[in-house]
Write an enzyme that holds these catalytic residues in place. Structure first.
Site: not given
Ligand code: NAD
Length: 261
Positions: A143, A156
Site C-alpha cells: 500500500s 495498517y
C-alpha cells in the site's frame, strides 16, 4: 497463453484487487487457487468463470488466513491438486480506523495476523517448490501506507511497512533461485475495503461522506482519481512475465503521485 501450466494462489481473491489479479492470471492460462470469504454461490460462479478463462483448473479454499493451521491446509490442498504454487500473490488484508490509544486490541491482532503474518506462512510453504523448479513469482499487495503514514491507521501502516521489508528480505534470499519477490503499493483503489472505512473515518474525524471521499481519501492522491483494480492486476501480471525477471525486491508504487509529494 504464457501462464499455461503454472499455478497461482491469490489470497483474498473473492473481492476487490485479489479478484482482479486472479482474473488477469487466469486470462493468461494459470490454474488458480481462489481464497477469501463471501457468498458460496457467488464464489462458485467466480471459480467456474476463472476455470473457463484459463482453460485449466481453479480451486477454492475458504482458509481463514489469520490461522497458521488453515494456511498449512490450503497450501497442502494446492500441492495435492497442482504439485505446488508457482505464483503466490499475498493480497488479503483488512483495515480498522481508530486512534492508537483507543485501538481495540483484538483488531490490532487481526490486522497483524492477516496483513503480515499470513504472508510469512504462505511464503515459507510455497518457496521450496519454487526453488526446486527454479522459477517463481511472489507479489505482495502492500500500500502507499508501506511508505507513508496516515493518522488512525497505526496497525495498517505498521503491517504495510512490514510487508515491504519482508518483500526485500525474501527477494535477497531468493535472488539466485529464479524467484522474484516484489510488492505493489497502490494508493486508494475503489474496492469494498475503501468503501467500508468511510463510516469509521466519518466518525473518527467528524466529517460527512463527501468530505471523507474528497478531503481525506482523494486529498492524498494528486491525480484525484481512484486507482482501478484492473490497473493493479495488470502490474501483477507483468511481474509474472519473463521480461520482469530482473525486477525483484521492488516496492512498486501505483498511487496517482501520492508518495511523490
Ligand atoms: P477487499 O475487502 O475488497 O478484499 C479483501 C479480501 O480478503 C476478500 O477476498 C476477503 O474475503 C479476504 N479476507 C478477509 N479476511 C480474510 C481472512 N481472515 N482470511 C482469508 N481471506 C480474508 O479489499 P481490497 O481493497 O481488494 O484489498 C486487497 C489488498 O489490497 C489488501 O491487502 C489491502 O490492504 C490492499 N490495498 C487496498 C487499497 C485500497 O484502496 N482498496 C489500497 C492499498 C492497498
Amino acid at each position: 497463453m504464457f501462464l499455461t501450466g503454472k499455478t497461482a494462489l491469490v489470497t483474498g481473491s473473492t473481492s476487490g484487487i485479489g479478484l482482479a489479479i486472479a482474473r488477469a492470471l487466469a486470462g493468461k492460462g494459470a490454474n488458480i487457487v481462489l481464497n477469501g470469504f463471501g457468498d458460496a454461490a457467488e464464489i462458485e460462479k467466480t471459480r467456474g468463470a476463472l476455470e473457463a478463462a484459463s482453460g485449466g483448473k481453479a480451486l477454492y479454499s475458504a482458509a481463514d488466513l489469520t490461522r497458521a493451521d488453515a494456511i498449512e491446509a490450503m497450501m497442502g490442498e494446492a500441492a495435492e491438486a497442482f504439485g505446488g504454487v508457482d505464483i503466490l500473490v499475498n493480497n488479503a488484508g483488512t483495515q480498522h480506523v481508530a486512534p492508537v490509544d483507543q485501538f481495540p486490541v483484538e483488531k490490532w491482532d487481526l490486522i497483524v495476523a492477516l496483513n503480515l503474518t499470513a504472508a510469512f506462512h504462505t511464503t515459507r510453504l510455497a518457496l521450496p517448490h519454487m526453488k526446486a523448479k527454479g522459477w517463481g513469482r511472489i507479489v505482495n499487495t502492500a500500500s502507499a501506507h508501506s511508505l507513508v503514514a496516515s493518522p488512525n491507521k497505526a496497525p495498517y501502516v505498521a503491517t504495510k511497512h512490514g510487508i515491504a521489508g519482508f518483500t526485500k528480505a525474501v527477494a535477497l534470499e531468493t535472488a539466485q533461485a529464479g524467484v522474484t519477490v516484489n510488492c505493489i503499493s497502490p494508493g486508494y483503489v475503489w474496492t469494498p475495503l475503501v468503501e467500508n472505512q468511510i463510516p469509521d473515518t466519518m466518525q473518527a474525524r467528524g466529517l460527512t461522506r463527501e468530505q471523507v471521499m474528497n478531503d481525506v481519501l482523494l486529498a492524498a492522491q494528486p491525480t484525484k482519481q481512484f486507482v482501478t483494480v484492473d490497473q493493479v492486476a495488470a502490474l501483477a501480471l507483468f511481474l509474472c512475465r519473463d521480461e520482469a525477471a530482473s525486477i525483484t525486491g521492488a516496492n512498486l508504487s501505483m498511487d496517482g503521485g501520492w508518495t511523490a509529494a
